[in-house]
Design a protein around this motif. Structure first.
Motif, PDB file in Angstrom:
ATOM      1  N   GLY A 237       0.830  -1.198   0.000  1.00  0.00           N
ATOM      2  CA  GLY A 237       0.000   0.000   0.000  1.00  0.00           C
ATOM      3  C   GLY A 237       0.859   1.240   0.000  1.00  0.00           C
ATOM      4  N   GLU A 238       0.173   2.351  -0.001  1.00  0.00           N
ATOM      5  CA  GLU A 238       0.833   3.662  -0.023  1.00  0.00           C
ATOM      6  C   GLU A 238       1.945   3.745   1.039  1.00  0.00           C
ATOM      7  N   ARG A 239       3.058   4.292   0.684  1.00  0.00           N
ATOM      8  CA  ARG A 239       4.242   4.466   1.565  1.00  0.00           C
ATOM      9  C   ARG A 239       4.639   3.139   2.249  1.00  0.00           C
ATOM     10  N   ALA A 240       4.491   3.112   3.603  1.00  0.00           N
ATOM     11  CA  ALA A 240       4.892   1.890   4.340  1.00  0.00           C
ATOM     12  C   ALA A 240       3.815   0.817   4.265  1.00  0.00           C
ATOM     13  N   GLY A 241       2.749   1.098   3.550  1.00  0.00           N
ATOM     14  CA  GLY A 241       1.734   0.079   3.323  1.00  0.00           C
ATOM     15  C   GLY A 241       0.527   0.171   4.248  1.00  0.00           C
ATOM     16  N   ASN A 242      -0.360  -0.799   4.055  1.00  0.00           N
ATOM     17  CA  ASN A 242      -1.587  -0.899   4.849  1.00  0.00           C
ATOM     18  C   ASN A 242      -1.442  -2.057   5.838  1.00  0.00           C
ATOM     19  N   ALA A 243      -2.456  -2.215   6.662  1.00  0.00           N
ATOM     20  CA  ALA A 243      -2.456  -3.366   7.579  1.00  0.00           C
ATOM     21  C   ALA A 243      -2.469  -4.643   6.736  1.00  0.00           C
ATOM     22  N   ALA A 244      -1.646  -5.617   7.116  1.00  0.00           N
ATOM     23  CA  ALA A 244      -1.541  -6.861   6.339  1.00  0.00           C
ATOM     24  C   ALA A 244      -2.706  -7.781   6.673  1.00  0.00           C
ATOM     25  N   LEU A 245      -3.434  -8.159   5.636  1.00  0.00           N
ATOM     26  CA  LEU A 245      -4.610  -9.031   5.800  1.00  0.00           C
ATOM     27  C   LEU A 245      -4.247 -10.301   6.564  1.00  0.00           C
ATOM     28  N   GLU A 246      -3.151 -10.955   6.132  1.00  0.00           N
ATOM     29  CA  GLU A 246      -2.816 -12.264   6.700  1.00  0.00           C
ATOM     30  C   GLU A 246      -2.478 -12.153   8.181  1.00  0.00           C
ATOM     31  N   GLU A 247      -1.910 -11.022   8.579  1.00  0.00           N
ATOM     32  CA  GLU A 247      -1.532 -10.878   9.991  1.00  0.00           C
ATOM     33  C   GLU A 247      -2.780 -10.643  10.847  1.00  0.00           C
ATOM     34  N   ILE A 248      -3.684  -9.817  10.326  1.00  0.00           N
ATOM     35  CA  ILE A 248      -4.913  -9.574  11.097  1.00  0.00           C
ATOM     36  C   ILE A 248      -5.703 -10.869  11.250  1.00  0.00           C
ATOM     37  N   VAL A 249      -5.878 -11.548  10.117  1.00  0.00           N
ATOM     38  CA  VAL A 249      -6.702 -12.762  10.142  1.00  0.00           C
ATOM     39  C   VAL A 249      -6.092 -13.802  11.079  1.00  0.00           C
ATOM     40  N   MET A 250      -4.786 -13.994  10.997  1.00  0.00           N
ATOM     41  CA  MET A 250      -4.182 -15.036  11.835  1.00  0.00           C
ATOM     42  C   MET A 250      -4.135 -14.608  13.305  1.00  0.00           C
ATOM     43  N   ALA A 251      -4.000 -13.318  13.562  1.00  0.00           N
ATOM     44  CA  ALA A 251      -4.056 -12.874  14.964  1.00  0.00           C
ATOM     45  C   ALA A 251      -5.442 -13.176  15.537  1.00  0.00           C
ATOM     46  N   LEU A 252      -6.476 -12.917  14.730  1.00  0.00           N
ATOM     47  CA  LEU A 252      -7.835 -13.211  15.211  1.00  0.00           C
ATOM     48  C   LEU A 252      -8.023 -14.721  15.385  1.00  0.00           C
ATOM     49  N   ASN A 253      -7.474 -15.495  14.460  1.00  0.00           N
ATOM     50  CA  ASN A 253      -7.620 -16.961  14.545  1.00  0.00           C
ATOM     51  C   ASN A 253      -6.886 -17.531  15.749  1.00  0.00           C
ATOM     52  N   VAL A 254      -5.634 -17.113  15.883  1.00  0.00           N
ATOM     53  CA  VAL A 254      -4.796 -17.732  16.917  1.00  0.00           C
ATOM     54  C   VAL A 254      -5.201 -17.229  18.315  1.00  0.00           C
ATOM     55  N   THR A 263     -13.460 -14.404  11.085  1.00  0.00           N
ATOM     56  CA  THR A 263     -13.622 -13.777   9.773  1.00  0.00           C
ATOM     57  C   THR A 263     -14.121 -14.859   8.819  1.00  0.00           C
ATOM     58  N   GLY A 264     -14.473 -14.443   7.619  1.00  0.00           N
ATOM     59  CA  GLY A 264     -14.903 -15.440   6.629  1.00  0.00           C
ATOM     60  C   GLY A 264     -13.734 -15.946   5.801  1.00  0.00           C
ATOM     61  N   ILE A 265     -12.518 -15.626   6.207  1.00  0.00           N
ATOM     62  CA  ILE A 265     -11.342 -15.979   5.400  1.00  0.00           C
ATOM     63  C   ILE A 265     -11.019 -17.464   5.500  1.00  0.00           C
ATOM     64  N   ASN A 266     -10.740 -18.061   4.353  1.00  0.00           N
ATOM     65  CA  ASN A 266     -10.249 -19.431   4.317  1.00  0.00           C
ATOM     66  C   ASN A 266      -8.723 -19.341   4.419  1.00  0.00           C
ATOM     67  N   ALA A 267      -8.219 -19.548   5.641  1.00  0.00           N
ATOM     68  CA  ALA A 267      -6.791 -19.325   5.891  1.00  0.00           C
ATOM     69  C   ALA A 267      -5.900 -20.158   4.977  1.00  0.00           C
ATOM     70  N   MET A 268      -6.438 -21.295   4.509  1.00  0.00           N
ATOM     71  CA  MET A 268      -5.646 -22.159   3.625  1.00  0.00           C
ATOM     72  C   MET A 268      -5.281 -21.464   2.308  1.00  0.00           C
ATOM     73  N   GLU A 269      -5.976 -20.371   2.002  1.00  0.00           N
ATOM     74  CA  GLU A 269      -5.691 -19.650   0.755  1.00  0.00           C
ATOM     75  C   GLU A 269      -4.743 -18.467   0.960  1.00  0.00           C
ATOM     76  N   ILE A 270      -4.303 -18.272   2.208  1.00  0.00           N
ATOM     77  CA  ILE A 270      -3.494 -17.086   2.492  1.00  0.00           C
ATOM     78  C   ILE A 270      -2.166 -17.103   1.736  1.00  0.00           C
ATOM     79  N   TYR A 271      -1.483 -18.216   1.808  1.00  0.00           N
ATOM     80  CA  TYR A 271      -0.140 -18.249   1.211  1.00  0.00           C
ATOM     81  C   TYR A 271      -0.214 -18.088  -0.308  1.00  0.00           C
ATOM     82  N   ARG A 272      -1.205 -18.784  -0.891  1.00  0.00           N
ATOM     83  CA  ARG A 272      -1.358 -18.675  -2.347  1.00  0.00           C
ATOM     84  C   ARG A 272      -1.635 -17.221  -2.754  1.00  0.00           C
ATOM     85  N   SER A 273      -2.457 -16.522  -1.965  1.00  0.00           N
ATOM     86  CA  SER A 273      -2.778 -15.129  -2.298  1.00  0.00           C
ATOM     87  C   SER A 273      -1.514 -14.286  -2.246  1.00  0.00           C
ATOM     88  N   SER A 274      -0.719 -14.535  -1.210  1.00  0.00           N
ATOM     89  CA  SER A 274       0.517 -13.783  -1.056  1.00  0.00           C
ATOM     90  C   SER A 274       1.461 -14.048  -2.231  1.00  0.00           C
TER      91      SER A 274
END
Ligand code: KIV
Ligand code: ZN
Length: 517
Positions: A237-254, A263-274
């Protein structure tokens, strides 16, 4: 919406909009569509597909995504004026669930120096533009840009007004990444106290990472009651970026015990998205990046390895498999047929025409002749780069180099129907090759970054090269992979020049991109 004892947090992905504002992250329409398909598989609730008023290219990409991607809200960004809003609607209206996201800054700093407006004028504008946007669609998000540095009472008044005018989501951006977790927690709580109507809409936050706090601030806001977070894959994202989706989702999961949220995120798709985003933009994540970095699950210290072997949870709070990082991606080889290849392509999230599959299959066979094991990353690099508007095509590279001769490169590039030749020396074979291509193309673009990585680290691996060029302040990254890194470099450079050509000729700016926030 709550799910049992857990609160449902909406994931609003802005990789294709705020993420694309990262230097070098411009994507063409096919690349955006591929990424949007993957975001839908990932399970995001909303895809902010672009800023339709910014350029023809953005408009077309948002429209194409709206036409194709189902089951997800498709959002178009608009400044708080009628032209932008109408343009955004014209692009998203094809979606199953269209949404307009309109924004204007509310801090005194922005009012005075950027907008030259009074608070009263700003209030009127925000309210009337939300009302206007609501005349097109039922889902309207209002963002108070630079909210975290805005006067709290005034911000409450604006939020009150836009809710009254029909905003269904109110977004609180920390536009310049200035706030801190404790401060933002209190800020969100005060907004909830100050605006009665907030309980009837979706309260959202959008944090930038200038102090490295974007994820922490977003999580704090969730604790304070935010029901939506805006974020990007890999935190681009702009400059130093935005909040990282994968970090938020995994923090909520863990840490469900702390956040009581899902969240409705299928965590198994995180790495592929990245990985897909990295392949498309050429922007790699740092090895120690949480969740998706190369070393995120690597245990080096003997004492850690010993612990992991005895009991994984001694040093692992989640497994690589949780985020889709299996190491069994080796699937294809030179004996694989077209059917298996096609299945693989589909499973990786690509939707290609028969002709495109045919072309990719030919490239795959050529690669399989040179390289025994073909991994998902190899397939990604064969397929991710689709160039609908290629002006230049590299036809030939021949390099003379070694420790006793000056590097000399001879190249041939097709421009339209004409095959052009040139040759050049350089500081090394790659430099010589890029110089030789530039003699033909005469782009005047400056190479400002060059990176080469091996896809799986053996000497028979493909070299994955990204080249970033700069022209008139625009940064564009090209990418290519080949078992010969000089060829990969030449192709990556030509890929960047093709993207630049598309940028200059298709993405004609129709408004000043003052919205770089
Ligand atoms: O950072 C920001 O304020 C933005 C808005 C347009 C939401 O990106
Ligand atoms: Zn932003």
């Amino acid at each position: 919406m709550d799910v049992g004892q857990f609160k449902k947090i909406k994931i609003f992905d802005t990789t294709l909009r705020d993420g694309e504002q990262s230097p070098g992250a411009s994507m063409n329409i096919n690349e955006k569509l591929n990424l949007a398909r993957q975001l839908a598989r990932l399970g995001v609730d909303a895809i902010e597909a672009g800023f339709p008023m910014a350029s023809e290219g953005d408009f077309e990409a948002v429209k194409a995504i709206a036409q194709e991607i189902k089951g997800v809200e498709i959002v178009g960004l608009a400044r708080a004026n009628e032209k932008d809003i109408y343009r955004a609607y014209s692009a998203v209206k094809y979606a199953e669930r269209p949404a307009i996201h309109t924004f204007i800054a509310t801090s005194d700093l922005h009012l005075k120096y950027k907008l030259n407006m009074t608070r009263d004028e700003l209030y009127e504008r925000a309210v009337s533009m939300v009302r206007y946007a609501r005349s097109f669609t039922e889902s309207v998000e209002f963002s108070a840009e630079d909210a975290s540095r805005s006067n709290l009472d005034f911000l409450c008044k604006v939020i009150d007004g836009v809710i009254e005018a029909g905003a269904t989501t109110v977004n609180i951006p920390d536009t310049v990444g200035y706030t801190t977790p404790f401060e933002f927690f209190n800020f969100i709580n005060k907004l909830k106290e100050g605006v009665a109507g907030i309980k009837d809409i979706t309260l959202s936050v959008h944090c930038h990472n200038d102090l490295g706090l974007a994820v922490a601030n977003s999580l704090s806001a969730i604790l304070a009651g935010a029901a939506q977070v805006e974020c990007t894959v890999n935190g681009i994202g702009e400059r130093a970026g935005n909040a990282a989706l994968e970090e938020i989702v995994m923090a909520l999961n863990v840490r469900k015990d702390i956040y009581h949220a899902v969240t409705g995120i299928n965590a198994m798709e995180i790495y592929r998205s990245s990985q897909l985003l990295t392949h498309i933009t050429g922007i790699s994540v740092q090895p120690n990046k949480a969740i998706v970095g190369k070393n995120a699950f690597a245990h080096e210290a003997g004492i850690h390895q010993d612990g992991i072997l005895k009991e994984k949870t001694t040093y692992e709070i989640m497994t690589p498999e949780h985020v889709g990082r299996q190491s069994n991606e080796l699937v294809l080889g030179k004996h694989s047929g077209k059917h298996a290849f096609k299945e693989k392509i589909v499973s990786l999230g690509y939707l290609l025409s028969d002709d495109e599959i045919e072309g990719a299959f030919v490239k795959f066979k050529l690669l399989a002749d040179k390289k025994k094991d073909i991994y998902d990353e190899d397939i990604d690099s064969l397929v991710a780069k689709s160039h609908p508007l290629e002006k230049y095509e590299l036809k030939y590279v021949n390099v003379v180099c070694g420790d006793t001769v000056a590097p000399l490169s001879m190249v041939k590039v097709m421009i339209g129907d004409e095959l052009k030749h040139s040759s050049s020396c350089g500081n090394g074979p790659v430099d010589a090759t890029i110089n030789a291509v530039e003699i033909i193309v005469n782009s005047k673009a400056k190479v400002i970054a060059y990176e080469v990585k091996s896809i799986r680290g053996t000497t028979e691996a493909q070299g994955d090269v990204s080249v970033t060029v700069e022209q008139n302040g625009v940064h564009i990254t090209g990418r290519s992979a080949h078992t010969d890194i000089v060829v990969a470099s030449a192709r990556a450079y030509v890929n960047a020049l093709n993207k630049l050509y598309v940028y200059n000729n298709v993405k004609k700016q129709v408004c000043s991109l003052e919205i770089r926030s």
